[in-house]
Design an enzyme around this catalytic site. Structure first.
Site, mmCIF file in Angstrom:
data_model
loop_
_atom_site.group_PDB
_atom_site.id
_atom_site.type_symbol
_atom_site.label_atom_id
_atom_site.label_comp_id
_atom_site.label_asym_id
_atom_site.label_seq_id
_atom_site.Cartn_x
_atom_site.Cartn_y
_atom_site.Cartn_z
ATOM 1 N N ALA A 48 58.263 44.151 32.933
ATOM 2 C CA ALA A 48 57.251 45.228 32.849
ATOM 3 C C ALA A 48 57.911 46.537 33.794
ATOM 4 O O ALA A 48 58.889 46.280 34.357
ATOM 5 C CB ALA A 48 55.910 44.883 33.586
ATOM 6 N N LYS A 49 57.271 47.625 33.323
ATOM 7 C CA LYS A 49 57.795 48.902 34.296
ATOM 8 C C LYS A 49 56.343 49.791 34.205
ATOM 9 O O LYS A 49 55.536 49.803 33.313
ATOM 10 C CB LYS A 49 58.854 49.245 33.635
ATOM 11 C CG LYS A 49 59.579 50.243 34.443
ATOM 12 C CD LYS A 49 60.543 49.375 35.363
ATOM 13 C CE LYS A 49 61.583 50.274 36.348
ATOM 14 N NZ LYS A 49 62.304 49.269 36.737
ATOM 15 N N GLY A 50 56.556 50.703 35.031
ATOM 16 C CA GLY A 50 55.296 51.616 34.933
ATOM 17 C C GLY A 50 55.670 52.943 35.427
ATOM 18 O O GLY A 50 57.136 53.068 35.966
#
Ligand code: NAD
Length: 427
Positions: free
Chosen positions: A116-118
């Site tokens: 994931a990444k934000g």
């Protein structure tokens, strides 16, 4: 294979980094003979949240609208894991590309996560501390239904740090009504953060050097090492190499590099940077530019700053026999071809810099169990996981005839593909 984007386009994910991540996946899928359905599924993230929210700066009457993202690439392996980036040019495609790379990295390390990444599109360097706190708390509130210790666990990335993770943990905990340290990693130790997390990436990288140099027929002790970048990763990599008896002949930061053919005293250089902020002005050394740094005579080169620094313009001039990639994506695709032709051994980013996410995994496990390990245990387990991942990648590379980067990606993608195949299609 049906292309969900349609002919040639990338739809809402359009960005240079997503194109690159996809080109890398497509190339490796081809050489490893990846199942077409799995390949098509992995080309797009499973879940992407885009939100906009109001943000009030101090002393401003106008309320700004800020774009923010959280992308979860693969939900098959367990919760998802990846950092949050605050930067002025963050966009959905970039965050999605970084989430995909996290899937390969966590899978390669056999961690029970998908990637994931934000990101929040803002320039953090001009924000005051209260502004960063407000922005972080609102971002967390916007993402409250997609993050959590069992679903998606953020960590720091560019522009975020331990304090930001503490505010995320606090905001999440206020919403659920009890303290929930396992919602983020990279927290301060007082909140259940891990000792040795800060050093983990640099030290983890250097822990692979003895096996790599033995494979290549030389020793770390007495070898000449050059490090590009002297931040979290570069500093601890330089220190660990120095402690192993290597001569760290040059290091650099954004202001330029310093060089001493007899080896730099790294603890002293660290002290200087702690006091002065940069390497600039460090006494009794030769100054080199960041461009010259890549051409210095050395045995081991550690890029540990920004991406895209080893290019077709300098790949021919690198003298190192071994490159260990601390930074994410330091080598362009063109340069990679040149390094391969020149027989330069590369420990690719998803393997070399995986110490950070591995210690983050330990932090999450300790938070869930409320049982904390000693620094010695953490370092020993990190070495063990890094060492066995390196051995497996090297074996794939030798037995199946791939370069190290391809072998690392094959190992990462293969595990995800197998998991997807055995889980099957629902309903
Ligand atoms: P950092 O901000 O602590 O340090 C970055 C260093 O690079 C600083 O010394 C800075 O002066 C220097 N730098 C910045 N721009 C430069 C330029 N154009 N030329 C030369 N030097 C420059 O960052 P970090 O956490 O050490 O991360 C470095 C790299 O490692 C990034 O690519 C990051 O994505 C990657 N990475 C970090 C971790 C981690 O645990 N910190 C984990 C995996 C990958």
């Amino acid at each position: 294979m049906t292309d969900p984007f349609g002919e040639g386009g990338l739809g809402e994910l359009e960005s240079p980094l997503y194109r690159e991540a996809l080109a890398q996946l497509d190339r490796v899928a081809g050489v490893m003979g990846l199942d077409d359905n799995i390949h098509a599924r992995l080309r797009v993230p499973q879940r992407a949240t885009v939100t906009t929210f109001p943000f009030r700066r101090e002393g401003y009457y106008e309320v700004e609208t800020v774009f923010a993202y959280r992308v979860q690439h693969v939900l098959t392996m367990g919760p998802t894991k990846g950092g949050i980036r605050y930067a002025p040019d963050v966009n959905l495609g970039e965050v999605a590309a970084l989430a995909m790379l996290m899937t390969w990295k966590t899978s390669l390390m056999s961690l029970p996560f998908g990637g994931a990444k934000g990101g929040v599109r803002v320039d953090p360097t001009v924000l005051t501390r209260p502004e960063v706190q407000r922005l972080t708390r609102r971002y967390t509130a916007e993402m409250i239904n997609v993050i959590g210790p069992d679903t998606d666990i953020p960590a720091p990335d560019m522009g975020t740090n331990e304090q930001v993770m503490a505010w995320i943990m606090d905001t999440y905990s206020q919403h659920v009504g009890h303290a929930e340290p396992g919602v983020v990693t990279g927290k301060p130790p007082e909140l259940g953060g891990s000792v040795a997390r800060r050093e983990a990436t640099g030290r983890g990288l250097v822990s692979l050097l003895p096996a790599a140099t033995t494979h290549l027929g030389f020793e770390v002790e007495g070898s000449r090492v050059v490090v590009h970048g002297f931040g979290n990763v570069g500093q601890y990599a330089a220190l660990a190499a120095h402690e192993m008896g290597a001569l760290v002949v040059a290091v650099s930061d954004v202001t330029g590099g310093i060089y001493n053919s007899k080896g730099l005293d790294i603890p002293q250089v660290q002290e200087w940077v702690t006091e002065n902020g940069t390497l600039s002005g460090y006494p009794d050394v030769d100054m080199v530019s960041n461009e010259e740094l890549f051409e210095l005579e050395c045995d081991i080169l550690i890029p540990a700053a920004v991406g895209g620094v080893i290019t077709r313009d300098n790949a021919d001039k690198i003298t190192a026999r071994l490159i260990a990639e601390g930074a994410n994506g330091p080598t362009t695709v063109d340069a990679d071809d040149i390094l391969r032709e020149r027989n330069i051994f590369v420990i690719p980013d998803i393997l070399a810099n995986a110490g950070g996410v591995t210690v983050s995994y330990f932090e999450w496990v300790q938070d869930l169990q409320n049982f904390f390990w000693s620094e010695g245990e953490i370092v020993a387990r990190l070495r063990e996981i890094m060492g066995s991942a390196f051995e497996e990648v090297l074996n794939i590379s030798i037995n199946e005839g791939y370069d190290m980067r391809t072998a690392a990606l094959v190992k990462g993608i293969r595990r995800v593909a197998r998991a997807k195949l055995v889980r099957g299609v629902y309903p």
